[in-house]
Motif scaffolding. Structure first.
Motif, mmCIF file in Angstrom:
data_model
loop_
_atom_site.group_PDB
_atom_site.id
_atom_site.type_symbol
_atom_site.label_atom_id
_atom_site.label_comp_id
_atom_site.label_asym_id
_atom_site.label_seq_id
_atom_site.Cartn_x
_atom_site.Cartn_y
_atom_site.Cartn_z
ATOM 1 N N VAL A 116 0.844 -1.194 0.000
ATOM 2 C CA VAL A 116 0.000 0.000 0.000
ATOM 3 C C VAL A 116 0.877 1.241 0.000
ATOM 4 O O VAL A 116 1.963 1.246 0.539
ATOM 5 C CB VAL A 116 -0.941 0.028 1.230
ATOM 6 N N ALA A 117 0.358 2.297 -0.643
ATOM 7 C CA ALA A 117 1.051 3.582 -0.652
ATOM 8 C C ALA A 117 0.683 4.319 0.621
ATOM 9 O O ALA A 117 -0.488 4.404 0.979
ATOM 10 C CB ALA A 117 0.656 4.382 -1.873
ATOM 11 N N LEU A 118 1.672 4.853 1.296
ATOM 12 C CA LEU A 118 1.438 5.434 2.615
ATOM 13 C C LEU A 118 0.574 6.690 2.571
ATOM 14 O O LEU A 118 -0.290 6.870 3.406
ATOM 15 C CB LEU A 118 2.782 5.765 3.266
ATOM 16 N N GLY A 119 0.778 7.549 1.593
ATOM 17 C CA GLY A 119 0.075 8.817 1.581
ATOM 18 C C GLY A 119 -1.312 8.794 0.993
ATOM 19 O O GLY A 119 -2.137 9.630 1.304
ATOM 20 N N ASP A 120 -1.603 7.817 0.125
ATOM 21 C CA ASP A 120 -2.848 7.867 -0.630
ATOM 22 C C ASP A 120 -3.853 6.788 -0.275
ATOM 23 O O ASP A 120 -4.979 6.819 -0.734
ATOM 24 C CB ASP A 120 -2.539 7.743 -2.122
ATOM 25 N N VAL A 121 -3.461 5.819 0.500
ATOM 26 C CA VAL A 121 -4.323 4.666 0.740
ATOM 27 C C VAL A 121 -5.363 4.992 1.815
ATOM 28 O O VAL A 121 -5.108 5.819 2.704
ATOM 29 C CB VAL A 121 -3.444 3.462 1.153
ATOM 30 N N PRO A 122 -6.549 4.398 1.740
ATOM 31 C CA PRO A 122 -7.520 4.595 2.828
ATOM 32 C C PRO A 122 -6.958 4.111 4.167
ATOM 33 O O PRO A 122 -6.208 3.135 4.218
ATOM 34 C CB PRO A 122 -8.709 3.739 2.387
#
Length: 194
Positions: A95-101
């Motif tokens: 998962v992407a840290l800045g954009d993920v729910p």
């Protein structure tokens, strides 16, 4: 038309957040990013610091430190640090840290924390119990019972630590992105993985 393309890109990004990328094997050979190192180190130091403060508040810190030497303490810290790095790396590879729910990131953090907790327990037990088993001081049934109960407890404790670390990492990462402006095309935060 541009709006439809943007919606398709957003749907593809959301789909890639929950599925591991097809080049997962290739990614596992990539070096660990600075963001992963920084967050894992921050999490490790904070976890150890809170443990030391809790032991000091309960009055058991002196007894605990009397039973350890510097080499053992450094080895335990390095082992814990390595587990945090692996756990944070695993989460960031999915998962992407800045954009993920938030829910997705927290679930990944709990899973990584549970596995890391069990691995930490197994490492400690391997070091502590192998000499005792070899000397015949403990029966194998007792060791298996301790492992089963301990693994369950370690998974729960590790999951809670993973949950808290995920929330803290989100806050720290967001604060860093807010405080450090992007200069031109240089990104301050880690680019989203595809």
């Amino acid at each position: 038309m541009g709006e439809n393309q943007r919606e398709r890109e957003d749907m593809a990004e959301r789909a890639s957040e929950t599925k591991p990328a097809p080049d997962a094997i290739q990614r596992s050979t990539r070096p660990v990013s600075l963001v992963t190192w920084a967050l894992a180190t921050f999490d490790t130091v904070l976890f150890v610091l809170l443990g030391v403060l809790a032991a000091h508040a309960s009055g058991s810190l002196a007894d605990l430190l009397a039973g350890l030497n510097t080499l053992v303490g450094v080895a335990v810290f390095c082992y814990l640090w390595a587990l945090f790095v692996l756990a944070v790396r695993w989460v960031h590879s999915r998962v992407a840290l800045g954009d993920v729910p938030l829910q997705t990131l927290v679930l990944h953090g709990v899973a990584a924390g549970s596995v890391a907790g069990v691995a930490f327990l197994l490492g400690l037990l391997a070091v502590a119990l192998v000499p005792t088993i070899q000397s015949g001081g403990v029966s194998l049934q007792t060791v298996v019972l301790v492992l089963l109960i301990g693994a369950g407890v370690a998974a729960i404790v590790g999951g809670v630590v993973g949950l808290l670390a995920s929330l803290l990492d989100i806050a720290v990462y967001g604060l860093a992105g807010y405080l450090l402006p992007e200069a031109g095309s240089e990104r301050v935060t880690e680019p989203r993985r595809r």
